[in-house]
Enzyme design. Structure first.
Site, PDB file in Angstrom:
ATOM      1  N   GLU A 140      -1.914  -0.787 -10.659  1.00  0.00           N
ATOM      2  CA  GLU A 140      -3.074  -0.219  -9.973  1.00  0.00           C
ATOM      3  C   GLU A 140      -4.136   0.274 -10.947  1.00  0.00           C
ATOM      4  O   GLU A 140      -5.089   0.930 -10.546  1.00  0.00           O
ATOM      5  CB  GLU A 140      -2.657   0.917  -9.032  1.00  0.00           C
ATOM      6  CG  GLU A 140      -2.045   0.435  -7.739  1.00  0.00           C
ATOM      7  CD  GLU A 140      -1.769   1.552  -6.744  1.00  0.00           C
ATOM      8  OE1 GLU A 140      -1.670   1.243  -5.545  1.00  0.00           O
ATOM      9  OE2 GLU A 140      -1.636   2.723  -7.148  1.00  0.00           O
ATOM     10  N   GLY A 223      14.975  -3.778  -0.003  1.00  0.00           N
ATOM     11  CA  GLY A 223      14.958  -2.954   1.196  1.00  0.00           C
ATOM     12  C   GLY A 223      16.357  -2.598   1.649  1.00  0.00           C
ATOM     13  O   GLY A 223      17.191  -2.146   0.853  1.00  0.00           O
ATOM     14  N   ASP A 247       9.412   5.645   7.369  1.00  0.00           N
ATOM     15  CA  ASP A 247       8.201   5.275   6.633  1.00  0.00           C
ATOM     16  C   ASP A 247       8.643   4.807   5.249  1.00  0.00           C
ATOM     17  O   ASP A 247       9.238   5.572   4.489  1.00  0.00           O
ATOM     18  CB  ASP A 247       7.267   6.493   6.528  1.00  0.00           C
ATOM     19  CG  ASP A 247       5.971   6.207   5.789  1.00  0.00           C
ATOM     20  OD1 ASP A 247       5.792   5.075   5.287  1.00  0.00           O
ATOM     21  OD2 ASP A 247       5.129   7.116   5.694  1.00  0.00           O
ATOM     22  N   ALA A 250       6.224   4.625  -0.671  1.00  0.00           N
ATOM     23  CA  ALA A 250       6.742   5.230  -1.907  1.00  0.00           C
ATOM     24  C   ALA A 250       8.228   4.993  -2.135  1.00  0.00           C
ATOM     25  O   ALA A 250       8.785   5.541  -3.092  1.00  0.00           O
ATOM     26  CB  ALA A 250       6.439   6.732  -1.978  1.00  0.00           C
ATOM     27  N   ALA A 251       8.870   4.181  -1.306  1.00  0.00           N
ATOM     28  CA  ALA A 251      10.296   3.912  -1.544  1.00  0.00           C
ATOM     29  C   ALA A 251      10.495   3.221  -2.889  1.00  0.00           C
ATOM     30  O   ALA A 251      11.383   3.594  -3.673  1.00  0.00           O
ATOM     31  CB  ALA A 251      10.859   3.061  -0.412  1.00  0.00           C
ATOM     32  N   GLY A 252       9.667   2.205  -3.170  1.00  0.00           N
ATOM     33  CA  GLY A 252       9.785   1.508  -4.446  1.00  0.00           C
ATOM     34  C   GLY A 252       9.433   2.388  -5.626  1.00  0.00           C
ATOM     35  O   GLY A 252      10.102   2.345  -6.673  1.00  0.00           O
ATOM     36  N   ASP A 253       8.387   3.209  -5.476  1.00  0.00           N
ATOM     37  CA  ASP A 253       8.008   4.116  -6.554  1.00  0.00           C
ATOM     38  C   ASP A 253       9.118   5.117  -6.843  1.00  0.00           C
ATOM     39  O   ASP A 253       9.410   5.426  -8.003  1.00  0.00           O
ATOM     40  CB  ASP A 253       6.733   4.884  -6.180  1.00  0.00           C
ATOM     41  CG  ASP A 253       5.534   3.977  -6.002  1.00  0.00           C
ATOM     42  OD1 ASP A 253       5.497   2.912  -6.643  1.00  0.00           O
ATOM     43  OD2 ASP A 253       4.633   4.332  -5.218  1.00  0.00           O
TER      44      ASP A 253
END
Length: 303
Positions: A140, A223, A247, A250-253
């Protein structure tokens, strides 16, 4: 414990609850909207610090209320924010995130100050590069900055971790060469390679293609199916925690941050991946980005 440096983005997220994410041409009504601190870099710095890591961050925000809130939120969990510069005449990055009833999301990012991060800014905060043991990067911020930080880190013997999101097609092989860990999800892996990978076997072959570009290990997050670690020695599978997602923002972060914290404590790659799965398993049960990150006590209680 080893020190972690995150170089990346800071965004204020506008999270919008919808029954379904609209398709092109469709209008939907939302159930609500709220602003939550986010940005892939800031999410990783926040999560790593909240999980007990020693963390510093280099990045940029605008001279506005969002920028001040984002810096204060990181400082509140102990992140060293001395490397986050405040830019005048440029807004803080922000993101619009619709989240549907299944917990799935779509993300539209307006880069703002993140796009103004430069190699000169990195040089101004070279002390943080010298002091750390491990560097986390995402996509990003400008690609030339990512490449420059990787070069600096490798020359200094740092462990280099890339979370390649938002994924970009057509990146040259030398962009990946030298990273110790690259952590795409299955969609990002397909984007990076510029082709569909419709089966598990194809996804694993795609991960091996990244190894051939000079990466030591590829961790593919899947996932609810867990994660794979692909190395030249083979493929290891790590199951996900069984939870009901609210939700996935931010799971990957959070997985990446948790992996880095576990490695900073001297744990193996395998144990660090298992820890990352437990952390992200909690994150998906809560709304928002940084607001969803658990404490170490909460992770320890998850079975």
């Amino acid at each position: 414990m080893k020190k972690i440096l995150v170089v990346g983005s800071l965004n204020m997220d506008s999270v919008i609850r919808v029954h379904n994410i609209p398709v092109p041409g469709e209008t939907v009504l939302a159930q609500g909207i709220r602003q939550v601190p986010g940005g892939k870099g800031a999410n990783q710095a926040y999560a790593a610090a909240k999980l007990g890591g020693q963390v510093a961050m280099i990045g940029a925000v605008g001279d506005d209320a969002f920028g001040r809130q984002l810096k204060d939120n990181l400082a509140a969990v102990g992140v060293d924010i001395s490397g986050i510069e405040t830019l005048t005449g440029c807004p803080t990055g922000n993101a619009v995130i619709p989240v549907d009833d299944r917990g799935e999301n779509a993300i539209v990012v307006v880069p703002g100050a993140n796009a103004q991060l430069t190699t000169e800014m990195i040089d101004r905060h070279i002390r943080l590069v010298d002091e750390c043991d491990m560097i986390l990067l995402q996509l990003e911020i400008p690609l030339e900055v990512v490449a420059y930080v990787k070069q600096l880190g490798k020359a200094r013997g740092k462990q280099m971790i890339l979370d390649p999101a938002p994924a970009k097609a057509g990146l040259p092989d030398d962009f990946f060469a030298g990273f110790d860990i690259v952590k795409p999800n299955e969609t990002e892996l397909q984007t990076l390679l510029g082709k569909a990978l419709p089966t598990p076997q194809a996804l694993q072959e795609g991960a091996r293609a990244l190894l051939q570009k000079g990466v030591r290990a590829v961790i593919v997050t899947l996932g609810e199916m867990g994660a794979w670690m692909v190395t030249n020695a083979g493929v290891q599978t790590f199951p996900a925690c069984k939870v009901t997602a609210v939700d996935t923002t931010a799971a990957g972060d959070s997985f990446t941050a948790a992996f880095a914290v576990a490695r900073s404590r001297g744990e193996s790659d395998a144990d660090a991946i298992a820890f990352g799965n437990r952390v992200s398993g909690i994150v998906v049960t809560r709304p928002g980005a940084q607001t969803s990150v658990p404490t170490m006590e909460e992770v320890a209680g998850l079975r």
